[in-house]
Design an enzyme around this catalytic site. Structure first.
Site, PDB file in Angstrom:
ATOM      1  N   GLY A   1       0.798  -1.235   0.000  1.00 61.71           N
ATOM      2  CA  GLY A   1       0.000   0.000   0.000  1.00 61.71           C
ATOM      3  C   GLY A   1       0.826   1.277   0.000  1.00 61.71           C
ATOM      4  O   GLY A   1       0.279   2.367  -0.149  1.00 61.71           O
ATOM      5  N   GLU A   2       2.141   1.176   0.155  1.00 57.12           N
ATOM      6  CA  GLU A   2       2.960   2.393   0.115  1.00 57.12           C
ATOM      7  C   GLU A   2       3.000   2.932  -1.312  1.00 57.12           C
ATOM      8  O   GLU A   2       3.007   2.166  -2.276  1.00 57.12           O
ATOM      9  CB  GLU A   2       4.393   2.103   0.590  1.00 57.12           C
ATOM     10  CG  GLU A   2       4.477   1.871   2.086  1.00 57.12           C
ATOM     11  CD  GLU A   2       5.902   1.600   2.564  1.00 57.12           C
ATOM     12  OE1 GLU A   2       6.841   1.679   1.747  1.00 57.12           O
ATOM     13  OE2 GLU A   2       6.055   1.297   3.762  1.00 57.12           O
TER      14      GLU A   2
ATOM     15  N   GLN B   1     -12.371  20.650   7.466  1.00 56.08           N
ATOM     16  CA  GLN B   1     -11.931  20.557   8.865  1.00 56.08           C
ATOM     17  C   GLN B   1     -10.943  21.696   9.116  1.00 56.08           C
ATOM     18  O   GLN B   1      -9.748  21.497   9.251  1.00 56.08           O
ATOM     19  CB  GLN B   1     -11.277  19.204   9.101  1.00 56.08           C
ATOM     20  CG  GLN B   1     -12.256  18.042   8.864  1.00 56.08           C
ATOM     21  CD  GLN B   1     -11.603  16.698   9.133  1.00 56.08           C
ATOM     22  OE1 GLN B   1     -10.946  16.498  10.138  1.00 56.08           O
ATOM     23  NE2 GLN B   1     -11.774  15.764   8.218  1.00 56.08           N
TER      24      GLN B   1
ATOM     25  N   HIS C   1     -13.120  25.912   0.646  1.00 61.10           N
ATOM     26  CA  HIS C   1     -14.331  25.912   1.469  1.00 61.10           C
ATOM     27  C   HIS C   1     -14.447  27.229   2.245  1.00 61.10           C
ATOM     28  O   HIS C   1     -15.538  27.760   2.432  1.00 61.10           O
ATOM     29  CB  HIS C   1     -14.299  24.714   2.408  1.00 61.10           C
ATOM     30  CG  HIS C   1     -15.530  24.577   3.229  1.00 61.10           C
ATOM     31  ND1 HIS C   1     -16.777  24.500   2.666  1.00 61.10           N
ATOM     32  CD2 HIS C   1     -15.706  24.526   4.562  1.00 61.10           C
ATOM     33  CE1 HIS C   1     -17.680  24.405   3.631  1.00 61.10           C
ATOM     34  NE2 HIS C   1     -17.051  24.418   4.790  1.00 61.10           N
TER      35      HIS C   1
ATOM     36  N   LYS D   1     -29.598  26.502   7.426  1.00 57.07           N
ATOM     37  CA  LYS D   1     -29.184  25.082   7.469  1.00 57.07           C
ATOM     38  C   LYS D   1     -28.659  24.734   8.855  1.00 57.07           C
ATOM     39  O   LYS D   1     -27.946  25.518   9.473  1.00 57.07           O
ATOM     40  CB  LYS D   1     -28.089  24.847   6.425  1.00 57.07           C
ATOM     41  CG  LYS D   1     -27.471  23.456   6.456  1.00 57.07           C
ATOM     42  CD  LYS D   1     -26.626  23.234   5.215  1.00 57.07           C
ATOM     43  CE  LYS D   1     -25.363  22.475   5.497  1.00 57.07           C
ATOM     44  NZ  LYS D   1     -24.490  22.360   4.336  1.00 57.07           N
TER      45      LYS D   1
ATOM     46  N   ASP E   1     -23.392  26.032  -4.460  1.00 53.84           N
ATOM     47  CA  ASP E   1     -22.611  25.570  -3.309  1.00 53.84           C
ATOM     48  C   ASP E   1     -21.165  25.364  -3.752  1.00 53.84           C
ATOM     49  O   ASP E   1     -20.868  25.367  -4.949  1.00 53.84           O
ATOM     50  CB  ASP E   1     -23.216  24.257  -2.769  1.00 53.84           C
ATOM     51  CG  ASP E   1     -23.041  24.131  -1.251  1.00 53.84           C
ATOM     52  OD1 ASP E   1     -22.210  24.860  -0.688  1.00 53.84           O
ATOM     53  OD2 ASP E   1     -23.740  23.299  -0.644  1.00 53.84           O
TER      54      ASP E   1
ATOM     55  N   THR F   1     -22.309  14.205   0.299  1.00 51.50           N
ATOM     56  CA  THR F   1     -23.309  13.129   0.356  1.00 51.50           C
ATOM     57  C   THR F   1     -24.574  13.477  -0.437  1.00 51.50           C
ATOM     58  O   THR F   1     -25.393  12.614  -0.711  1.00 51.50           O
ATOM     59  CB  THR F   1     -23.753  12.891   1.810  1.00 51.50           C
ATOM     60  OG1 THR F   1     -24.361  14.105   2.291  1.00 51.50           O
ATOM     61  CG2 THR F   1     -22.585  12.529   2.700  1.00 51.50           C
TER      62      THR F   1
ATOM     63  N   GLY G   1     -26.829  15.348   0.794  1.00 52.30           N
ATOM     64  CA  GLY G   1     -27.871  15.608   1.798  1.00 52.30           C
ATOM     65  C   GLY G   1     -28.292  17.067   1.823  1.00 52.30           C
ATOM     66  O   GLY G   1     -29.493  17.379   1.871  1.00 52.30           O
TER      67      GLY G   1
HETATM   68  C1  R5P Z   1     -20.954  23.020   3.708  1.00 50.84           C
HETATM   69  O1  R5P Z   1     -20.708  24.015   4.364  1.00 50.84           O
HETATM   70  C2  R5P Z   1     -20.619  22.916   2.258  1.00 50.84           C
HETATM   71  O2  R5P Z   1     -20.666  24.164   1.655  1.00 50.84           O
HETATM   72  C3  R5P Z   1     -21.542  21.963   1.539  1.00 50.84           C
HETATM   73  O3  R5P Z   1     -22.868  22.430   1.620  1.00 50.84           O
HETATM   74  C4  R5P Z   1     -21.474  20.589   2.137  1.00 50.84           C
HETATM   75  O4  R5P Z   1     -20.140  20.163   2.259  1.00 50.84           O
HETATM   76  C5  R5P Z   1     -22.226  19.602   1.302  1.00 50.84           C
HETATM   77  O5  R5P Z   1     -22.189  18.371   1.949  1.00 50.84           O
HETATM   78  P1  R5P Z   1     -23.307  17.270   1.737  1.00 50.84           P
HETATM   79  O6  R5P Z   1     -23.479  17.094   0.256  1.00 50.84           O
HETATM   80  O7  R5P Z   1     -22.732  16.046   2.400  1.00 50.84           O
HETATM   81  O8  R5P Z   1     -24.540  17.726   2.418  1.00 50.84           O
END
Ligand code: R5P
Length: 344
Positions: free
Chosen positions: A59-60, A124, A157, A220, A246, A251, A253
């Protein structure tokens, strides 16, 4: 007996700089960004330099440039993301990037520039709870220790991430590609541009201004990691075509919840645009079964197999090619965006 020092004839000085000597631009790509790297190299009229990448059976990850990079400005294209096709995890991609930078430094490249359109771990970026790491900062430190001279990245981000670096960060944006797409495809409709959370307000305001439409915000909440709850829309979306803007789709979500809320508040259709399409977990399923009419992302992250038809990918290779050329020739990079690349 050795001669006294003053009698030693010094070698004839080399003739200044050889005729025809020119600074060299070289470009290579990690396995997480092979396609994007090839597109950029093609636009630059160059071939990708082979970085001799492989993974050992344990895996290296390993790297050895196939040709000399001494004295070159070497641009290393690698997003910090997994690649299903190459069998790489996000952490493999990060380690590979670090090794490519480190090898280039020790092979005497003149400047080593990481072109990392998607900066993995960027979410993060602070402690949200006690005893957590600030992983985005650690990635910055790792890149600097490995030997980058600068970083080219895209739609971070949070723009403040630039402050984690002591080296120069060129923060590019894919917004011109996305605004152009919306103008071309949805320009005839009555639009409302939406921010899915407070963090995107500045971005969305600029986006809305560019496409000549009003904007609205959504409340949100994240009750748990990876779970998004959208409260209500602040602004008017009734009888409009909504476009949610965005930076990341992970995900799915956030988008699904946002799209449903917007439809509940009277929008006729909902589209989404984002720079980085991670589509992690079962995002493809969630999104194809959800209420969105279309999703547009760029190729900062390669799409993994099985993308549903509602997802469309646009390339950011032109912007990155232009940026690389300007960095190499010491020209202004912000001119590409008329100075409007510090969006958020
Ligand atoms: C959050 O602050 C980001 O701008 C995106 O809205 C977020 O990372 C989207 O993540 P997910 O698709 O998992 O909801």
């Amino acid at each position: 007996m050795s001669k006294p020092l003053e009698t030693v004839t010094a070698p004839a000085p080399a003739t200044s700089i050889p005729a025809g000597y020119e600074k060299r631009l070289m470009i290579t790509a990690g396995r997480a960004s092979r396609e994007l790297g090839a597109k950029i190299a093609d636009r630059l009229g160059l071939a990708l330099t082979d970085a001799g990448l492989k993974t050992f059976s344990d895996g290296e990850v390993y790297c050895r440039y196939a040709e000399s990079i001494r004295g070159a400005d070497l641009f290393i294209v690698q997003s910090v993301c997994g690649s299903q096709r190459e069998g790489l995890t996000v952490n493999d991609a990060l380690m590979e990037l670090l090794l490519m930078v480190h090898a280039a430094k020790h092979a005497s490249a003149h400047r080593v520039i990481a072109v990392t359109p998607w900066y993995g771990y960027s979410r993060q970026d602070k402690k949200s709870a006690p005893r957590e790491p600030i992983s985005a900062r650690l990635v910055a430190e790792l890149l600097e220790v490995a030997g980058i001279d600068r970083l080219v990245t895209m739609d971070l981000h949070a723009g403040q991430l630039q402050g984690f670096f002591s080296k120069t960060v060129d923060h590019m944006t894919a917004m011109p590609i996305l605004t152009q797409f919306v103008e071309d495809r949805l320009g005839d409709e009555e639009l409302a541009i939406l921010a899915p959370d407070a963090g995107r307000v500045k971005l969305v305001r600029n986006f809305a201004r560019k496409v000549g439409a009003p904007y609205a915000l959504m409340e949100k909440e994240r009750p748990a990691q990876g779970v998004a709850e959208i409260g209500r829309v602040i602004g008017d979306v009734k009888d409009k075509t909504a476009v949610i803007v965005d930076d990341i789709i992970a995900t799915g979500g956030t988008l699904n919840a946002a799209a449903q809320t917007v439809l509940d508040e009277g929008a006729t259709k909902v589209y989404a645009v984002a720079t980085h399409g991670l589509f992690s977990g079962n995002a493809y399923e969630i999104l194809s079964e959800g209420p969105l009419s279309g999703i547009v992302v760029t190729d900062t992250i390669p799409l993994h197999e099985g993308a549903p038809d509602i997802i469309r990918q646009l390339t950011c290779a032109d912007i990155l090619e232009d940026s690389i050329r300007r960095i190499f020739t010491d020209d202004s990079v912000s001119e590409i965006f008329a100075g409007e690349n510090q969006l958020f």
